[in-house]
Write a protein that holds these residues in place. Sequence first.
Motif, PDB file in Angstrom:
ATOM      1  N   ASP A 145       0.832  -1.199   0.000  1.00 21.22           N
ATOM      2  CA  ASP A 145       0.000   0.000   0.000  1.00 21.22           C
ATOM      3  C   ASP A 145       0.872   1.256   0.000  1.00 21.22           C
ATOM      4  N   TYR A 146       0.263   2.386  -0.331  1.00 21.89           N
ATOM      5  CA  TYR A 146       0.991   3.620  -0.601  1.00 21.89           C
ATOM      6  C   TYR A 146       1.869   4.057   0.565  1.00 21.89           C
ATOM      7  N   VAL A 147       1.310   4.054   1.773  1.00 17.13           N
ATOM      8  CA  VAL A 147       2.059   4.513   2.952  1.00 17.13           C
ATOM      9  C   VAL A 147       3.227   3.575   3.244  1.00 17.13           C
ATOM     10  N   ALA A 148       2.961   2.269   3.229  1.00 19.92           N
ATOM     11  CA  ALA A 148       4.032   1.289   3.469  1.00 19.92           C
ATOM     12  C   ALA A 148       5.108   1.387   2.393  1.00 19.92           C
ATOM     13  N   GLY A 149       4.680   1.675   1.153  1.00 18.78           N
ATOM     14  CA  GLY A 149       5.640   1.832   0.060  1.00 18.78           C
ATOM     15  C   GLY A 149       6.559   3.018   0.282  1.00 18.78           C
ATOM     16  N   LEU A 150       5.995   4.131   0.785  1.00 22.43           N
ATOM     17  CA  LEU A 150       6.818   5.308   1.073  1.00 22.43           C
ATOM     18  C   LEU A 150       7.800   5.040   2.203  1.00 22.43           C
ATOM     19  N   VAL A 151       7.322   4.337   3.240  1.00 24.83           N
ATOM     20  CA  VAL A 151       8.204   3.989   4.365  1.00 24.83           C
ATOM     21  C   VAL A 151       9.349   3.114   3.878  1.00 24.83           C
ATOM     22  N   ASP A 152       9.021   2.106   3.065  1.00 23.38           N
ATOM     23  CA  ASP A 152      10.046   1.218   2.528  1.00 23.38           C
ATOM     24  C   ASP A 152      11.030   1.975   1.647  1.00 23.38           C
ATOM     25  N   LEU A 153      10.508   2.895   0.830  1.00 22.64           N
ATOM     26  CA  LEU A 153      11.352   3.678  -0.074  1.00 22.64           C
ATOM     27  C   LEU A 153      12.341   4.537   0.709  1.00 22.64           C
ATOM     28  N   PHE A 154      11.872   5.109   1.806  1.00 20.57           N
ATOM     29  CA  PHE A 154      12.755   5.955   2.617  1.00 20.57           C
ATOM     30  C   PHE A 154      13.789   5.112   3.366  1.00 20.57           C
ATOM     31  N   LEU A 155      13.325   4.018   3.999  1.00 16.70           N
ATOM     32  CA  LEU A 155      14.227   3.192   4.801  1.00 16.70           C
ATOM     33  C   LEU A 155      15.214   2.405   3.947  1.00 16.70           C
ATOM     34  N   SER A 156      14.786   1.983   2.753  1.00 18.44           N
ATOM     35  CA  SER A 156      15.629   1.120   1.929  1.00 18.44           C
ATOM     36  C   SER A 156      16.425   1.861   0.866  1.00 18.44           C
ATOM     37  N   PHE A 157      16.061   3.129   0.601  1.00 15.94           N
ATOM     38  CA  PHE A 157      16.754   3.822  -0.491  1.00 15.94           C
ATOM     39  C   PHE A 157      17.125   5.271  -0.161  1.00 15.94           C
ATOM     40  N   ILE A 158      16.132   6.137   0.023  1.00 13.31           N
ATOM     41  CA  ILE A 158      16.412   7.566   0.180  1.00 13.31           C
ATOM     42  C   ILE A 158      17.299   7.844   1.383  1.00 13.31           C
ATOM     43  N   ALA A 166       9.877   2.503  -8.677  1.00 13.20           N
ATOM     44  CA  ALA A 166       8.965   2.533  -7.531  1.00 13.20           C
ATOM     45  C   ALA A 166       8.435   3.946  -7.285  1.00 13.20           C
ATOM     46  N   LEU A 167       9.262   4.958  -7.565  1.00  6.56           N
ATOM     47  CA  LEU A 167       8.855   6.348  -7.336  1.00  6.56           C
ATOM     48  C   LEU A 167       7.791   6.821  -8.321  1.00  6.56           C
ATOM     49  N   THR A 168       7.690   6.171  -9.474  1.00  6.17           N
ATOM     50  CA  THR A 168       6.774   6.633 -10.518  1.00  6.17           C
ATOM     51  C   THR A 168       5.333   6.204 -10.293  1.00  6.17           C
ATOM     52  N   GLY A 169       5.104   5.180  -9.480  1.00  9.53           N
ATOM     53  CA  GLY A 169       3.756   4.645  -9.299  1.00  9.53           C
ATOM     54  C   GLY A 169       3.035   5.253  -8.114  1.00  9.53           C
ATOM     55  N   GLN A 170       1.673   5.323  -8.223  1.00  6.76           N
ATOM     56  CA  GLN A 170       0.895   5.811  -7.095  1.00  6.76           C
ATOM     57  C   GLN A 170       0.860   4.746  -6.011  1.00  6.76           C
ATOM     58  N   ASP A 171       0.742   3.511  -6.411  1.00  6.77           N
ATOM     59  CA  ASP A 171       0.925   2.373  -5.510  1.00  6.77           C
ATOM     60  C   ASP A 171       2.212   1.694  -5.914  1.00  6.77           C
ATOM     61  N   THR A 172       2.926   1.175  -4.914  1.00  8.81           N
ATOM     62  CA  THR A 172       4.172   0.488  -5.227  1.00  8.81           C
ATOM     63  C   THR A 172       3.846  -0.926  -5.663  1.00  8.81           C
ATOM     64  N   MET A 173       3.745  -1.135  -6.966  1.00  7.47           N
ATOM     65  CA  MET A 173       3.388  -2.445  -7.497  1.00  7.47           C
ATOM     66  C   MET A 173       4.536  -2.965  -8.338  1.00  7.47           C
ATOM     67  N   LEU A 174       4.977  -4.153  -8.043  1.00  2.55           N
ATOM     68  CA  LEU A 174       6.085  -4.760  -8.791  1.00  2.55           C
ATOM     69  C   LEU A 174       5.580  -5.988  -9.529  1.00  2.55           C
ATOM     70  N   ASN A 175       5.505  -5.866 -10.834  1.00  2.00           N
ATOM     71  CA  ASN A 175       5.243  -7.027 -11.661  1.00  2.00           C
ATOM     72  C   ASN A 175       6.594  -7.548 -12.110  1.00  2.00           C
ATOM     73  N   ALA A 176       6.964  -8.757 -11.653  1.00  2.00           N
ATOM     74  CA  ALA A 176       8.324  -9.250 -11.855  1.00  2.00           C
ATOM     75  C   ALA A 176       8.698  -9.350 -13.323  1.00  2.00           C
ATOM     76  N   SER A 177       7.710  -9.599 -14.182  1.00  2.00           N
ATOM     77  CA  SER A 177       8.015  -9.725 -15.602  1.00  2.00           C
ATOM     78  C   SER A 177       8.301  -8.362 -16.234  1.00  2.00           C
TER      79      SER A 177
END
Length: 327
Positions: free
Chosen positions: A185-198, A266-277
């Motif tokens: 979800d959006y909030v968890a995605g932002l938290v992950d983005l900050f903790l894992s990258f930014i 990941a930054l481009t999406g409104q929801d952090t969705m990863l389609n592996a293909s």
Amino acid sequence: MKTIEEAELCFPQLLNSSCRKTMHPHSVSMLTYIILSSISLLTVALNLLVIISISHFKQLHTPTNLLLLSLAVSDFFVGFLMLFQIVLIEGCWLLGDFMCAVYNILNYIVTSASIGTMVLISADRYVAICDPLHYPTKVTQKRVQMCVSLCWMCSIFCHSLLLKDNLEQPGRYNSCFGECVIIIDYVAGLVDLFLSFIGPVTVIVVLYMRVFVVAVSQARAMRSHIVAVQFSVKVTAKKSEMKAATTLGVVVVVFLVCVCPYFCVALTGQDTMLNASSAAFVISLFYFNSCLNPVIYAFFYPWFRKSIKLIVTLKILEADSCDSNIL
């Protein structure tokens, strides 16, 4: 005989619910298989050599090399996980929903642990270059072991928590059989983005900018003709630390170049969705970085080249080989 429509499905027996294959020319598919398989095998083999080298030879049991060992372990798993990426070349996930969730969670954990290790490497070089007199007391083997353990435990805990819905109900976000999708979800995605990258990348850049400034000032001092004999001795003692800082700086820069596209997606999406293909390119670029790290070590570190020779010739099986002088 299969019809053309059935041949294009991931699961021909499920006509109404199966995903369609991503159709590529046969030559392109074969070339992709060969390239990805080669990178995967090289990544696993080269990082295994790093792991054996640092673990086996006592001379290499230093705090800095312990960080390299942690990075090699994460890179080793990256090479192993790349085998699953090869499965997705045709756009079909054939290993089931549960394995899809496990694969993606492991991907997140390994990525996060790698970046966390990079932060620790940057901090290690910062202390070694900017505060060399206190380095032996501040950066000890036990402290580094504790930091590495915390890095991996935090990565496992955080991403297991963030992705627990995908693990509890595997395949809940798939639109058809043969798809491998996870959603945060959006909030968890932002938290992950900050903790894992930014956050980590900001720390890495700031620390290495400081290391660069100090390195330039030391280089100017070494060229100065008005240098005391005592200071010259200190500068000579720092040469190995400077070389290590340069080598690990290259590792960090290459890492950032390879991993940034992954998080930019990941930054481009409104929801952090990863389609592996669909994310195959950015994931493969991240994987390729794990293959490059041991090559960088081999280019800059003589001890790694010596240890490879001892491993390949099976001399490490001899008695007391762990006490060999490879520095």
